[in-house]
Write a protein that holds these residues in place. Structure first.
Motif, PDB file in Angstrom:
ATOM      1  N   ASP A   1     -18.763  13.944  -0.190  1.00  0.00           N
ATOM      2  CA  ASP A   1     -18.779  14.590   1.246  1.00  0.00           C
ATOM      3  C   ASP A   1     -19.752  13.489   1.809  1.00  0.00           C
ATOM      4  OD1 ASP A   1     -16.890  16.642   0.670  1.00  0.00           O
ATOM      5  OD2 ASP A   1     -18.482  17.678   0.826  1.00  0.00           O
ATOM      6  N   LEU A   2     -20.767  13.424   1.859  1.00  0.00           N
ATOM      7  CA  LEU A   2     -21.483  12.119   2.083  1.00  0.00           C
ATOM      8  C   LEU A   2     -20.477  10.923   2.217  1.00  0.00           C
ATOM      9  CD1 LEU A   2     -23.811  11.818   3.047  1.00  0.00           C
ATOM     10  CD2 LEU A   2     -25.329  11.267   1.585  1.00  0.00           C
ATOM     11  N   ALA A   3     -19.423  10.827   1.688  1.00  0.00           N
ATOM     12  CA  ALA A   3     -19.283   9.082   1.833  1.00  0.00           C
ATOM     13  C   ALA A   3     -18.310   9.324   3.186  1.00  0.00           C
ATOM     14  CB  ALA A   3     -18.364   8.780   0.733  1.00  0.00           C
ATOM     15  N   GLU A   4     -17.811  10.185   3.725  1.00  0.00           N
ATOM     16  CA  GLU A   4     -17.194  10.772   4.713  1.00  0.00           C
ATOM     17  C   GLU A   4     -17.563  11.450   6.538  1.00  0.00           C
ATOM     18  OE1 GLU A   4     -14.056   9.068   4.397  1.00  0.00           O
ATOM     19  OE2 GLU A   4     -14.606   8.741   3.022  1.00  0.00           O
ATOM     20  N   ALA A   5     -18.941  12.294   5.472  1.00  0.00           N
ATOM     21  CA  ALA A   5     -19.543  12.705   7.380  1.00  0.00           C
ATOM     22  C   ALA A   5     -20.059  11.969   7.548  1.00  0.00           C
ATOM     23  CB  ALA A   5     -20.665  13.380   6.102  1.00  0.00           C
ATOM     24  N   GLN A   6     -19.509  12.670   9.593  1.00  0.00           N
ATOM     25  CA  GLN A   6     -20.100  12.063  10.272  1.00  0.00           C
ATOM     26  C   GLN A   6     -21.516  13.454  11.018  1.00  0.00           C
ATOM     27  OE1 GLN A   6     -19.169   8.582  11.719  1.00  0.00           O
ATOM     28  NE2 GLN A   6     -18.527   8.874   9.507  1.00  0.00           N
ATOM     29  N   ASP A   7     -20.762  14.474  10.269  1.00  0.00           N
ATOM     30  CA  ASP A   7     -21.269  15.296  11.528  1.00  0.00           C
ATOM     31  C   ASP A   7     -22.915  15.412  11.453  1.00  0.00           C
ATOM     32  OD1 ASP A   7     -21.795  18.457  12.634  1.00  0.00           O
ATOM     33  OD2 ASP A   7     -22.231  18.122  11.200  1.00  0.00           O
ATOM     34  N   ASP A   8     -23.884  15.441  12.144  1.00  0.00           N
ATOM     35  CA  ASP A   8     -25.568  15.592  11.519  1.00  0.00           C
ATOM     36  C   ASP A   8     -25.820  16.419  10.352  1.00  0.00           C
ATOM     37  OD1 ASP A   8     -28.300  14.195  12.294  1.00  0.00           O
ATOM     38  OD2 ASP A   8     -28.360  16.837  12.784  1.00  0.00           O
ATOM     39  N   LEU A   9     -25.528  17.506  10.503  1.00  0.00           N
ATOM     40  CA  LEU A   9     -25.896  18.273   9.444  1.00  0.00           C
ATOM     41  C   LEU A   9     -24.904  18.722   8.484  1.00  0.00           C
ATOM     42  CD1 LEU A   9     -25.461  21.741  12.710  1.00  0.00           C
ATOM     43  CD2 LEU A   9     -27.610  20.958  11.217  1.00  0.00           C
ATOM     44  N   VAL A  10     -23.872  18.263   8.108  1.00  0.00           N
ATOM     45  CA  VAL A  10     -23.642  18.089   6.995  1.00  0.00           C
ATOM     46  C   VAL A  10     -24.360  17.146   6.570  1.00  0.00           C
ATOM     47  CG1 VAL A  10     -21.077  17.160   5.612  1.00  0.00           C
ATOM     48  CG2 VAL A  10     -20.852  18.953   7.154  1.00  0.00           C
ATOM     49  N   VAL A  11     -24.392  15.475   6.982  1.00  0.00           N
ATOM     50  CA  VAL A  11     -25.404  14.276   6.477  1.00  0.00           C
ATOM     51  C   VAL A  11     -26.368  15.145   5.611  1.00  0.00           C
ATOM     52  CG1 VAL A  11     -26.037  12.424   6.743  1.00  0.00           C
ATOM     53  CG2 VAL A  11     -23.999  12.692   7.731  1.00  0.00           C
ATOM     54  N   ARG A  12     -27.100  15.583   6.961  1.00  0.00           N
ATOM     55  CA  ARG A  12     -28.519  16.168   6.261  1.00  0.00           C
ATOM     56  C   ARG A  12     -28.558  17.027   5.278  1.00  0.00           C
ATOM     57  NH1 ARG A  12     -31.383  18.875  10.260  1.00  0.00           N
ATOM     58  NH2 ARG A  12     -29.685  19.213  11.746  1.00  0.00           N
ATOM     59  N   GLY A  13     -27.639  18.287   5.114  1.00  0.00           N
ATOM     60  CA  GLY A  13     -27.273  18.824   4.221  1.00  0.00           C
ATOM     61  C   GLY A  13     -27.010  18.642   2.883  1.00  0.00           C
ATOM     62  N   ALA A  14     -26.345  17.588   3.109  1.00  0.00           N
ATOM     63  CA  ALA A  14     -25.540  16.843   1.124  1.00  0.00           C
ATOM     64  C   ALA A  14     -26.821  15.785   1.057  1.00  0.00           C
ATOM     65  CB  ALA A  14     -23.740  15.994   1.580  1.00  0.00           C
ATOM     66  N   LEU A  15     -27.539  14.831   1.415  1.00  0.00           N
ATOM     67  CA  LEU A  15     -28.684  14.065   1.895  1.00  0.00           C
ATOM     68  C   LEU A  15     -29.890  14.651   0.794  1.00  0.00           C
ATOM     69  CD1 LEU A  15     -28.806  11.778   4.922  1.00  0.00           C
ATOM     70  CD2 LEU A  15     -28.121  10.987   1.920  1.00  0.00           C
ATOM     71  N   ALA A  16     -29.735  16.310   1.583  1.00  0.00           N
ATOM     72  CA  ALA A  16     -31.012  17.278   0.467  1.00  0.00           C
ATOM     73  C   ALA A  16     -30.547  17.463  -0.622  1.00  0.00           C
ATOM     74  CB  ALA A  16     -31.318  18.028   1.355  1.00  0.00           C
ATOM     75  N   VAL A  17     -28.911  17.781  -0.652  1.00  0.00           N
ATOM     76  CA  VAL A  17     -28.496  18.074  -2.050  1.00  0.00           C
ATOM     77  C   VAL A  17     -28.739  17.046  -2.688  1.00  0.00           C
ATOM     78  CG1 VAL A  17     -26.898  19.262  -3.347  1.00  0.00           C
ATOM     79  CG2 VAL A  17     -26.761  20.087  -1.006  1.00  0.00           C
ATOM     80  N   VAL A  18     -28.424  16.142  -2.907  1.00  0.00           N
ATOM     81  CA  VAL A  18     -28.446  14.461  -3.495  1.00  0.00           C
ATOM     82  C   VAL A  18     -29.702  14.879  -3.878  1.00  0.00           C
ATOM     83  CG1 VAL A  18     -28.507  12.130  -3.592  1.00  0.00           C
ATOM     84  CG2 VAL A  18     -26.238  13.351  -2.456  1.00  0.00           C
ATOM     85  N   ALA A  19     -31.033  14.388  -2.999  1.00  0.00           N
ATOM     86  CA  ALA A  19     -32.685  13.857  -3.128  1.00  0.00           C
ATOM     87  C   ALA A  19     -32.970  15.143  -4.330  1.00  0.00           C
ATOM     88  CB  ALA A  19     -32.793  14.280  -1.765  1.00  0.00           C
ATOM     89  N   HIS A  20     -32.548  16.435  -3.936  1.00  0.00           N
ATOM     90  CA  HIS A  20     -33.052  17.640  -4.365  1.00  0.00           C
ATOM     91  C   HIS A  20     -32.419  17.077  -6.115  1.00  0.00           C
ATOM     92  CE1 HIS A  20     -35.316  19.760  -2.138  1.00  0.00           C
ATOM     93  NE2 HIS A  20     -34.437  19.694  -1.570  1.00  0.00           N
ATOM     94  N   ALA A  21     -31.318  17.415  -6.407  1.00  0.00           N
ATOM     95  CA  ALA A  21     -30.815  16.731  -7.625  1.00  0.00           C
ATOM     96  C   ALA A  21     -31.420  15.620  -8.656  1.00  0.00           C
ATOM     97  CB  ALA A  21     -28.845  16.692  -7.423  1.00  0.00           C
TER      98      ALA A  21
END
Length: 154
Positions: free
Chosen positions: A111-131
């Motif tokens: 999802d991060l590869a295609e995301a443009q929406d700020d909230l999706v980008v931040r949420g997906a980045l947070a998940v990747v970082a926690h993982a």
């Protein structure tokens, strides 16, 4: 998910599955409001929060469009799990919780590869970082731009 008596962030019995099913059916606003209230209340989590992560990740795997609420809620539960004062994951939920975190990483990267929406980008980045056990980065990723600027003294 085993049929146990889970506790909400308030310490009351709560089964998150009906709200997740409502979310899955497209009633996003009502379902996510309930889940945020019950699973992550002012930084407090409990067994229902941990149990819900597996169900939310399974829902995310089925979705064709990323949902920022899903990423942010799962990342917030993980952040709260690590905070002092919240209970550990119950032993009967531990394996499902760990498996969910292993399963969410490829979804977040996709999802991060295609995301443009700020909230999706931040949420997906947070998940990747926690993982990746980069918990401070995960916490920072959920902050708004204004909060990050303020934190940096800018």
């Amino acid at each position: 998910m085993h049929d146990h008596q889970w506790l909400s962030a308030f310490g009351e019995p709560y089964d998150p599955r009906p709200a997740i099913e409502i979310w899955r059916a497209g009633q996003v606003e009502d379902a996510t409001q309930e889940l945020w209230d019950q699973l992550y209340h002012q930084g407090t989590v409990n067994s229902a929060s941990y149990a819900a992560v597996r169900e939310i990740v399974m829902m995310m795997q089925e979705q064709s469009k990323p949902d920022w609420n899903a990423y942010s809620l799962v990342a917030s539960i993980e952040e709260a799990r690590l905070a002092e004062g919240n209970p550990p994951i119950p032993s009967e939920l531990k394996q499902d919780y760990e498996n969910a975190w292993a399963a969410i990483l490829p979804v977040a990267l996709r999802d991060l590869a295609e995301a443009q929406d700020d909230l999706v980008v931040r949420g997906a980045l947070a998940v990747v970082a926690h993982a990746k056990a980069q918990h401070t980065i995960g916490t920072i990723a959920l902050l708004t731009e204004d909060e990050r600027v303020e934190m940096l003294g800018g």
